[in-house]
Scaffold this motif. Structure first.
Motif, mmCIF file in Angstrom:
data_model
loop_
_atom_site.group_PDB
_atom_site.id
_atom_site.type_symbol
_atom_site.label_atom_id
_atom_site.label_comp_id
_atom_site.label_asym_id
_atom_site.label_seq_id
_atom_site.Cartn_x
_atom_site.Cartn_y
_atom_site.Cartn_z
ATOM 1 N N TYR A 193 -53.905 -35.774 81.387
ATOM 2 C CA TYR A 193 -53.808 -34.410 80.861
ATOM 3 C C TYR A 193 -53.065 -33.503 81.831
ATOM 4 O O TYR A 193 -52.255 -32.664 81.425
ATOM 5 C CB TYR A 193 -55.203 -33.835 80.575
ATOM 6 C CG TYR A 193 -55.139 -32.357 80.261
ATOM 7 C CD1 TYR A 193 -54.734 -31.919 79.005
ATOM 8 C CD2 TYR A 193 -55.438 -31.390 81.226
ATOM 9 C CE1 TYR A 193 -54.627 -30.565 78.727
ATOM 10 C CE2 TYR A 193 -55.336 -30.041 80.956
ATOM 11 C CZ TYR A 193 -54.934 -29.627 79.698
ATOM 12 O OH TYR A 193 -54.813 -28.289 79.423
ATOM 13 N N GLY A 194 -53.308 -33.654 83.127
ATOM 14 C CA GLY A 194 -52.620 -32.828 84.119
ATOM 15 C C GLY A 194 -51.115 -32.994 84.046
ATOM 16 O O GLY A 194 -50.363 -32.024 84.171
ATOM 17 N N LEU A 195 -50.644 -34.231 83.813
ATOM 18 C CA LEU A 195 -49.208 -34.455 83.702
ATOM 19 C C LEU A 195 -48.652 -33.831 82.427
ATOM 20 O O LEU A 195 -47.507 -33.374 82.399
ATOM 21 C CB LEU A 195 -48.906 -35.954 83.734
ATOM 22 C CG LEU A 195 -47.431 -36.347 83.784
ATOM 23 C CD1 LEU A 195 -46.757 -35.794 85.040
ATOM 24 C CD2 LEU A 195 -47.280 -37.870 83.720
ATOM 25 N N SER A 196 -49.465 -33.773 81.381
ATOM 26 C CA SER A 196 -49.001 -33.147 80.135
ATOM 27 C C SER A 196 -48.752 -31.654 80.335
ATOM 28 O O SER A 196 -47.922 -31.059 79.645
ATOM 29 C CB SER A 196 -50.018 -33.376 79.004
ATOM 30 O OG SER A 196 -51.160 -32.544 79.131
ATOM 31 N N TRP A 218 -57.470 -37.789 90.824
ATOM 32 C CA TRP A 218 -57.240 -37.167 89.530
ATOM 33 C C TRP A 218 -56.764 -35.722 89.649
ATOM 34 O O TRP A 218 -56.416 -35.090 88.667
ATOM 35 C CB TRP A 218 -58.483 -37.268 88.653
ATOM 36 C CG TRP A 218 -59.633 -36.405 89.045
ATOM 37 C CD1 TRP A 218 -60.477 -36.612 90.080
ATOM 38 C CD2 TRP A 218 -60.058 -35.213 88.387
ATOM 39 N NE1 TRP A 218 -61.418 -35.607 90.127
ATOM 40 C CE2 TRP A 218 -61.188 -34.742 89.095
ATOM 41 C CE3 TRP A 218 -59.624 -34.498 87.284
ATOM 42 C CZ2 TRP A 218 -61.864 -33.582 88.724
ATOM 43 C CZ3 TRP A 218 -60.291 -33.346 86.922
ATOM 44 C CH2 TRP A 218 -61.408 -32.900 87.640
ATOM 45 N N TRP A 219 -56.678 -35.194 90.890
ATOM 46 C CA TRP A 219 -56.157 -33.846 91.098
ATOM 47 C C TRP A 219 -54.643 -33.826 91.277
ATOM 48 O O TRP A 219 -54.046 -32.747 91.286
ATOM 49 C CB TRP A 219 -56.786 -33.232 92.354
ATOM 50 C CG TRP A 219 -58.238 -32.919 92.247
ATOM 51 C CD1 TRP A 219 -59.278 -33.652 92.764
ATOM 52 C CD2 TRP A 219 -58.841 -31.796 91.597
ATOM 53 N NE1 TRP A 219 -60.466 -33.049 92.481
ATOM 54 C CE2 TRP A 219 -60.234 -31.902 91.762
ATOM 55 C CE3 TRP A 219 -58.328 -30.705 90.893
ATOM 56 C CZ2 TRP A 219 -61.123 -30.969 91.251
ATOM 57 C CZ3 TRP A 219 -59.203 -29.765 90.384
ATOM 58 C CH2 TRP A 219 -60.589 -29.903 90.563
ATOM 59 N N TRP A 248 -61.676 -40.838 83.459
ATOM 60 C CA TRP A 248 -60.992 -40.088 84.513
ATOM 61 C C TRP A 248 -59.484 -40.289 84.438
ATOM 62 O O TRP A 248 -58.706 -39.377 84.738
ATOM 63 C CB TRP A 248 -61.537 -40.506 85.882
ATOM 64 C CG TRP A 248 -62.948 -40.055 86.046
ATOM 65 C CD1 TRP A 248 -64.078 -40.745 85.718
ATOM 66 C CD2 TRP A 248 -63.383 -38.778 86.517
ATOM 67 N NE1 TRP A 248 -65.197 -39.986 85.975
ATOM 68 C CE2 TRP A 248 -64.804 -38.781 86.460
ATOM 69 C CE3 TRP A 248 -62.730 -37.646 86.996
ATOM 70 C CZ2 TRP A 248 -65.561 -37.681 86.857
ATOM 71 C CZ3 TRP A 248 -63.484 -36.559 87.394
ATOM 72 C CH2 TRP A 248 -64.892 -36.587 87.319
ATOM 73 N N ARG A 249 -59.049 -41.479 84.003
ATOM 74 C CA ARG A 249 -57.613 -41.686 83.800
ATOM 75 C C ARG A 249 -57.094 -40.781 82.681
ATOM 76 O O ARG A 249 -56.012 -40.210 82.778
ATOM 77 C CB ARG A 249 -57.330 -43.147 83.463
ATOM 78 C CG ARG A 249 -57.629 -44.144 84.572
ATOM 79 C CD ARG A 249 -57.137 -45.527 84.204
ATOM 80 N NE ARG A 249 -57.548 -46.523 85.165
ATOM 81 C CZ ARG A 249 -58.576 -47.352 84.995
ATOM 82 N NH1 ARG A 249 -59.277 -47.300 83.863
ATOM 83 N NH2 ARG A 249 -58.894 -48.234 85.916
ATOM 84 N N HIS A 287 -48.627 -42.499 91.084
ATOM 85 C CA HIS A 287 -49.821 -41.987 90.409
ATOM 86 C C HIS A 287 -49.814 -42.346 88.918
ATOM 87 O O HIS A 287 -50.869 -42.648 88.348
ATOM 88 C CB HIS A 287 -49.928 -40.482 90.602
ATOM 89 C CG HIS A 287 -50.499 -40.091 91.935
ATOM 90 N ND1 HIS A 287 -51.851 -39.995 92.167
ATOM 91 C CD2 HIS A 287 -49.888 -39.806 93.110
ATOM 92 C CE1 HIS A 287 -52.057 -39.653 93.423
ATOM 93 N NE2 HIS A 287 -50.885 -39.523 94.018
ATOM 94 N N LEU A 288 -48.658 -42.334 88.308
ATOM 95 C CA LEU A 288 -48.600 -42.724 86.902
ATOM 96 C C LEU A 288 -48.911 -44.201 86.732
ATOM 97 O O LEU A 288 -49.535 -44.603 85.739
ATOM 98 C CB LEU A 288 -47.214 -42.401 86.329
ATOM 99 C CG LEU A 288 -47.049 -42.603 84.823
ATOM 100 C CD1 LEU A 288 -48.016 -41.709 84.045
ATOM 101 C CD2 LEU A 288 -45.614 -42.325 84.394
#
Length: 302
Positions: free
Chosen positions: A71-74, A5-6, A65-66, A39-40
Protein backbone atom coordinates in the motif's frame (compact mmCIF):
# COMPACT_ATOMS: atom_id res chain seq x y z
CA UNK A 1 16.35 -8.60 4.28
CA UNK A 2 14.09 -8.30 7.29
CA UNK A 3 10.64 -7.04 6.32
CA UNK A 4 10.75 -3.26 6.77
CA UNK A 5 7.16 -2.24 6.18
CA UNK A 6 7.96 1.46 6.72
CA UNK A 7 10.27 1.75 3.71
CA UNK A 8 7.68 2.74 1.10
CA UNK A 9 6.26 5.31 3.50
CA UNK A 10 9.70 6.90 3.67
CA UNK A 11 9.98 6.74 -0.11
CA UNK A 12 6.66 8.59 -0.48
CA UNK A 13 7.51 11.24 2.08
CA UNK A 14 10.94 11.73 0.51
CA UNK A 15 9.30 12.24 -2.88
CA UNK A 16 7.18 15.05 -1.46
CA UNK A 17 10.30 16.67 -0.03
CA UNK A 18 12.22 16.46 -3.32
CA UNK A 19 9.45 17.56 -5.68
CA UNK A 20 10.77 20.62 -7.48
CA UNK A 21 9.42 19.44 -10.83
CA UNK A 22 9.97 16.48 -13.11
CA UNK A 23 13.76 16.61 -12.86
CA UNK A 24 13.75 16.73 -9.08
CA UNK A 25 11.36 13.80 -8.78
CA UNK A 26 13.29 11.79 -11.35
CA UNK A 27 16.62 12.39 -9.61
CA UNK A 28 15.23 11.40 -6.22
CA UNK A 29 13.51 8.25 -7.46
CA UNK A 30 16.58 7.23 -9.44
CA UNK A 31 18.69 7.49 -6.30
CA UNK A 32 16.25 5.24 -4.45
CA UNK A 33 15.83 2.68 -7.23
CA UNK A 34 18.30 -0.05 -6.10
CA UNK A 35 16.91 -0.18 -2.56
CA UNK A 36 13.33 -0.04 -3.84
CA UNK A 37 14.01 -3.07 -6.06
CA UNK A 38 15.18 -5.03 -3.01
CA UNK A 39 12.12 -4.06 -0.97
CA UNK A 40 9.71 -4.93 -3.75
CA UNK A 41 11.37 -8.33 -4.11
CA UNK A 42 10.31 -9.07 -0.52
CA UNK A 43 6.71 -8.93 -1.68
CA UNK A 44 6.99 -11.59 -4.40
CA UNK A 45 4.33 -13.78 -2.77
CA UNK A 46 1.75 -11.11 -3.66
CA UNK A 47 2.36 -11.57 -7.39
CA UNK A 48 -0.10 -14.49 -7.54
CA UNK A 49 -3.53 -14.98 -6.01
CA UNK A 50 -3.60 -17.34 -3.03
CA UNK A 51 -6.38 -18.98 -1.08
CA UNK A 52 -7.06 -16.78 1.94
CA UNK A 53 -7.38 -18.42 5.37
CA UNK A 54 -10.89 -18.70 6.79
CA UNK A 55 -11.62 -15.45 8.61
CA UNK A 56 -8.84 -13.62 6.74
CA UNK A 57 -5.28 -12.85 7.81
CA UNK A 58 -4.42 -11.88 11.35
CA UNK A 59 -1.76 -9.52 12.62
CA UNK A 60 0.55 -12.51 13.07
CA UNK A 61 0.51 -13.37 9.36
CA UNK A 62 3.46 -11.91 7.46
CA UNK A 63 1.35 -11.90 4.29
CA UNK A 64 -0.85 -9.20 5.85
CA UNK A 65 2.21 -7.06 6.51
CA UNK A 66 3.32 -7.52 2.90
CA UNK A 67 -0.09 -6.31 1.72
CA UNK A 68 0.17 -3.25 3.94
CA UNK A 69 3.72 -2.59 2.80
CA UNK A 70 2.63 -2.61 -0.86
CA UNK A 71 0.00 0.00 0.00
CA UNK A 72 2.84 2.42 0.79
CA UNK A 73 4.23 1.99 -2.73
CA UNK A 74 0.78 2.66 -4.19
CA UNK A 75 0.93 6.11 -2.56
CA UNK A 76 4.00 6.87 -4.69
CA UNK A 77 2.04 5.82 -7.78
CA UNK A 78 -0.99 7.93 -6.85
CA UNK A 79 1.22 10.97 -6.29
CA UNK A 80 2.97 10.67 -9.66
CA UNK A 81 -0.33 10.13 -11.47
CA UNK A 82 -1.86 13.18 -9.81
CA UNK A 83 1.24 15.30 -10.33
CA UNK A 84 2.14 14.45 -13.90
CA UNK A 85 -0.32 12.18 -15.75
CA UNK A 86 -3.18 13.40 -17.88
CA UNK A 87 -3.05 17.05 -16.86
CA UNK A 88 -2.92 18.23 -20.47
CA UNK A 89 -5.94 16.19 -21.54
CA UNK A 90 -9.50 17.48 -21.90
CA UNK A 91 -11.66 16.95 -18.85
CA UNK A 92 -15.21 15.63 -18.73
CA UNK A 93 -16.61 18.73 -20.42
CA UNK A 94 -14.01 18.84 -23.19
CA UNK A 95 -12.32 21.99 -21.87
CA UNK A 96 -8.50 22.13 -21.64
CA UNK A 97 -7.20 21.21 -18.20
CA UNK A 98 -3.81 22.88 -18.02
CA UNK A 99 -0.46 21.69 -19.30
CA UNK A 100 2.06 19.08 -18.27
CA UNK A 101 5.17 17.88 -20.09
CA UNK A 102 5.33 14.43 -21.60
CA UNK A 103 8.47 13.86 -19.55
CA UNK A 104 6.41 14.06 -16.39
CA UNK A 105 3.86 11.60 -17.69
CA UNK A 106 6.62 9.17 -18.65
CA UNK A 107 8.20 9.36 -15.18
CA UNK A 108 5.47 7.21 -13.60
CA UNK A 109 5.95 4.35 -16.05
CA UNK A 110 9.71 4.80 -16.19
CA UNK A 111 10.22 4.44 -12.45
CA UNK A 112 7.89 1.52 -11.87
CA UNK A 113 9.14 -0.42 -14.89
CA UNK A 114 12.69 0.06 -13.63
CA UNK A 115 11.88 -1.50 -10.24
CA UNK A 116 10.22 -4.57 -11.74
CA UNK A 117 6.57 -3.83 -12.59
CA UNK A 118 5.21 -4.46 -16.08
CA UNK A 119 3.46 -1.65 -17.99
CA UNK A 120 0.34 -2.42 -20.05
CA UNK A 121 -2.28 -0.51 -22.04
CA UNK A 122 -4.97 -3.10 -22.87
CA UNK A 123 -5.63 -0.88 -25.87
CA UNK A 124 -7.84 -3.26 -27.86
CA UNK A 125 -11.07 -2.51 -25.95
CA UNK A 126 -12.34 -0.61 -22.92
CA UNK A 127 -12.24 -2.69 -19.73
CA UNK A 128 -13.13 -1.15 -16.35
CA UNK A 129 -10.91 -3.75 -14.69
CA UNK A 130 -7.87 -2.50 -16.62
CA UNK A 131 -8.84 1.14 -17.21
CA UNK A 132 -9.45 4.18 -15.04
CA UNK A 133 -11.71 6.64 -16.85
CA UNK A 134 -10.06 10.05 -16.88
CA UNK A 135 -12.11 11.72 -19.62
CA UNK A 136 -15.32 10.95 -21.53
CA UNK A 137 -16.38 12.10 -24.97
CA UNK A 138 -20.17 12.13 -24.73
CA UNK A 139 -21.57 10.73 -27.96
CA UNK A 140 -25.36 10.23 -28.27
CA UNK A 141 -24.86 8.25 -31.48
CA UNK A 142 -22.58 5.68 -29.83
CA UNK A 143 -23.98 2.24 -29.05
CA UNK A 144 -21.26 1.17 -26.61
CA UNK A 145 -18.37 2.47 -24.54
CA UNK A 146 -15.27 2.50 -26.72
CA UNK A 147 -11.67 3.30 -25.97
CA UNK A 148 -10.44 6.55 -27.51
CA UNK A 149 -6.92 6.80 -26.12
CA UNK A 150 -4.68 5.42 -23.39
CA UNK A 151 -3.30 8.45 -21.53
CA UNK A 152 -0.90 6.58 -19.25
CA UNK A 153 -0.14 2.86 -18.95
CA UNK A 154 -1.25 0.61 -16.13
CA UNK A 155 1.11 -1.64 -14.18
CA UNK A 156 1.20 -5.34 -13.30
CA UNK A 157 3.06 -6.92 -10.38
CA UNK A 158 2.93 -10.46 -11.66
CA UNK A 159 -0.80 -11.26 -11.88
CA UNK A 160 -1.63 -8.50 -9.42
CA UNK A 161 -3.04 -5.28 -10.86
CA UNK A 162 -0.91 -2.58 -9.26
CA UNK A 163 -2.54 0.35 -11.08
CA UNK A 164 -4.97 0.78 -13.96
CA UNK A 165 -4.23 2.57 -17.21
CA UNK A 166 -5.76 6.03 -17.50
CA UNK A 167 -8.00 6.40 -20.54
CA UNK A 168 -10.33 8.63 -22.49
CA UNK A 169 -13.47 6.87 -23.74
CA UNK A 170 -16.41 7.63 -26.03
CA UNK A 171 -19.80 6.70 -24.65
CA UNK A 172 -23.55 7.30 -24.82
CA UNK A 173 -24.91 9.01 -21.72
CA UNK A 174 -27.10 6.09 -20.65
CA UNK A 175 -24.01 3.87 -20.25
CA UNK A 176 -21.54 6.43 -18.94
CA UNK A 177 -22.30 9.99 -17.94
CA UNK A 178 -19.26 12.21 -18.52
CA UNK A 179 -19.68 14.27 -15.36
CA UNK A 180 -20.49 11.34 -13.07
CA UNK A 181 -17.71 9.12 -14.41
CA UNK A 182 -15.01 11.77 -14.00
CA UNK A 183 -16.08 13.59 -10.81
CA UNK A 184 -17.71 10.98 -8.55
CA UNK A 185 -15.67 9.61 -5.64
CA UNK A 186 -12.88 7.29 -6.80
CA UNK A 187 -12.56 4.49 -4.23
CA UNK A 188 -9.48 2.35 -3.48
CA UNK A 189 -7.44 5.48 -4.28
CA UNK A 190 -5.56 7.79 -1.93
CA UNK A 191 -5.37 10.90 -4.11
CA UNK A 192 -6.32 12.29 -7.53
CA UNK A 193 -6.16 16.04 -8.01
CA UNK A 194 -9.07 16.06 -10.44
CA UNK A 195 -11.68 14.37 -8.22
CA UNK A 196 -12.57 13.25 -4.67
CA UNK A 197 -11.10 9.94 -3.55
CA UNK A 198 -11.56 7.44 -0.73
CA UNK A 199 -9.50 4.62 0.68
CA UNK A 200 -9.27 2.98 4.08
CA UNK A 201 -6.38 5.22 5.18
CA UNK A 202 -8.51 8.36 5.12
CA UNK A 203 -9.44 9.66 8.54
CA UNK A 204 -6.68 7.84 10.43
CA UNK A 205 -3.66 9.34 12.18
CA UNK A 206 -0.19 9.88 10.76
CA UNK A 207 0.99 6.37 11.71
CA UNK A 208 -2.24 4.37 11.70
CA UNK A 209 -3.04 5.28 8.08
CA UNK A 210 -0.05 3.27 6.90
CA UNK A 211 -1.61 0.06 8.21
CA UNK A 212 -3.96 0.14 5.23
CA UNK A 213 -4.12 -2.94 3.01
CA UNK A 214 -3.41 -2.65 -0.69
CA UNK A 215 -6.57 -3.62 -2.63
CA UNK A 216 -5.75 -6.80 -4.53
CA UNK A 217 -7.28 -7.16 -8.00
CA UNK A 218 -5.90 -10.20 -9.87
CA UNK A 219 -6.01 -11.52 -13.42
CA UNK A 220 -5.19 -15.20 -13.89
CA UNK A 221 -6.36 -18.34 -15.67
CA UNK A 222 -9.56 -18.47 -13.62
CA UNK A 223 -10.60 -14.94 -14.49
CA UNK A 224 -10.51 -11.40 -13.16
CA UNK A 225 -10.77 -11.17 -9.39
CA UNK A 226 -11.87 -7.81 -8.00
CA UNK A 227 -10.86 -7.00 -4.43
CA UNK A 228 -9.76 -10.55 -3.69
CA UNK A 229 -9.59 -9.91 0.07
CA UNK A 230 -13.25 -8.86 0.24
CA UNK A 231 -15.47 -10.96 2.49
CA UNK A 232 -18.76 -10.71 0.56
CA UNK A 233 -18.99 -12.32 -2.88
CA UNK A 234 -21.42 -10.06 -4.76
CA UNK A 235 -21.53 -12.36 -7.77
CA UNK A 236 -24.60 -14.14 -6.40
CA UNK A 237 -28.16 -12.87 -6.44
CA UNK A 238 -28.41 -12.31 -2.71
CA UNK A 239 -25.08 -11.74 -0.93
CA UNK A 240 -25.22 -11.90 2.83
CA UNK A 241 -25.78 -8.52 4.54
CA UNK A 242 -22.69 -6.86 5.94
CA UNK A 243 -22.06 -7.34 9.63
CA UNK A 244 -24.30 -5.03 11.63
CA UNK A 245 -26.51 -4.19 8.63
CA UNK A 246 -30.12 -5.22 8.16
CA UNK A 247 -31.00 -6.57 4.72
CA UNK A 248 -33.16 -3.55 3.87
CA UNK A 249 -30.22 -1.23 4.62
CA UNK A 250 -28.01 -2.74 1.92
CA UNK A 251 -27.33 -0.85 -1.30
CA UNK A 252 -28.82 -2.29 -4.51
CA UNK A 253 -26.72 -5.11 -5.90
CA UNK A 254 -26.30 -3.45 -9.31
CA UNK A 255 -24.84 -0.35 -7.62
CA UNK A 256 -22.41 -2.43 -5.57
CA UNK A 257 -21.20 -4.17 -8.72
CA UNK A 258 -20.87 -0.90 -10.64
CA UNK A 259 -18.87 0.65 -7.81
CA UNK A 260 -16.53 -2.31 -7.43
CA UNK A 261 -16.00 -2.72 -11.17
CA UNK A 262 -15.22 0.93 -11.95
CA UNK A 263 -14.12 1.91 -8.40
CA UNK A 264 -16.55 4.81 -8.82
CA UNK A 265 -20.05 5.41 -10.15
CA UNK A 266 -20.32 6.13 -13.86
CA UNK A 267 -24.07 6.46 -14.53
CA UNK A 268 -26.65 9.10 -13.83
CA UNK A 269 -28.47 9.54 -11.48
CA UNK A 270 -25.62 9.54 -8.99
CA UNK A 271 -26.65 8.09 -5.59
CA UNK A 272 -26.92 10.81 -2.94
CA UNK A 273 -24.60 8.86 -0.63
CA UNK A 274 -22.05 8.02 -3.33
CA UNK A 275 -19.23 9.45 -1.21
CA UNK A 276 -20.18 7.34 1.83
CA UNK A 277 -20.14 3.80 0.46
CA UNK A 278 -18.01 0.90 1.71
CA UNK A 279 -16.97 -1.30 -1.23
CA UNK A 280 -13.95 -2.66 0.63
CA UNK A 281 -15.80 -5.76 1.87
CA UNK A 282 -17.13 -6.72 -1.58
CA UNK A 283 -15.51 -9.22 -3.92
CA UNK A 284 -16.38 -10.24 -7.49
CA UNK A 285 -14.85 -12.62 -10.04
CA UNK A 286 -15.46 -12.26 -13.78
CA UNK A 287 -14.49 -13.98 -17.00
CA UNK A 288 -14.35 -10.62 -18.78
CA UNK A 289 -14.82 -7.03 -17.65
CA UNK A 290 -17.15 -5.21 -20.00
CA UNK A 291 -19.57 -2.36 -19.50
CA UNK A 292 -22.42 -2.86 -19.07
CA UNK A 293 -21.58 -5.94 -17.01
CA UNK A 294 -22.88 -9.16 -18.56
CA UNK A 295 -24.41 -11.59 -16.00
CA UNK A 296 -22.85 -14.55 -17.80
CA UNK A 297 -19.40 -13.08 -17.18
CA UNK A 298 -19.78 -13.55 -13.42
CA UNK A 299 -18.15 -16.68 -11.95
CA UNK A 300 -18.06 -18.12 -8.46
CA UNK A 301 -14.52 -18.69 -7.19
CA UNK A 302 -13.89 -20.02 -3.66
Amino acid sequence: MELDWWYFRRLYEGLLDHDDGVDGCRAYLSSQRPVTVDHLAELASLRNRERIPAGGYTGHDEQLWRIMKLYGLSRVSDYLIERFCGQDEPGATGEPAGTSGLGGRALHTEFFAAIGLTPFEHADAFSPFHHEVFAVVQDPSAAAVTLEEVLWPGLWFGELLFSRAGVRVRAPRHLMDATVATTSTLYFTFRRGSRPTADLSHGWGSNSQWRTCFPRFYSDQEGLHLNWDGKADIGGDAPAPRAGWAEHEMEPLDQRRELLLHRCFVRDPLPSDEDDRFPYDDRLSLLTAEWPLRPEAIVQVP
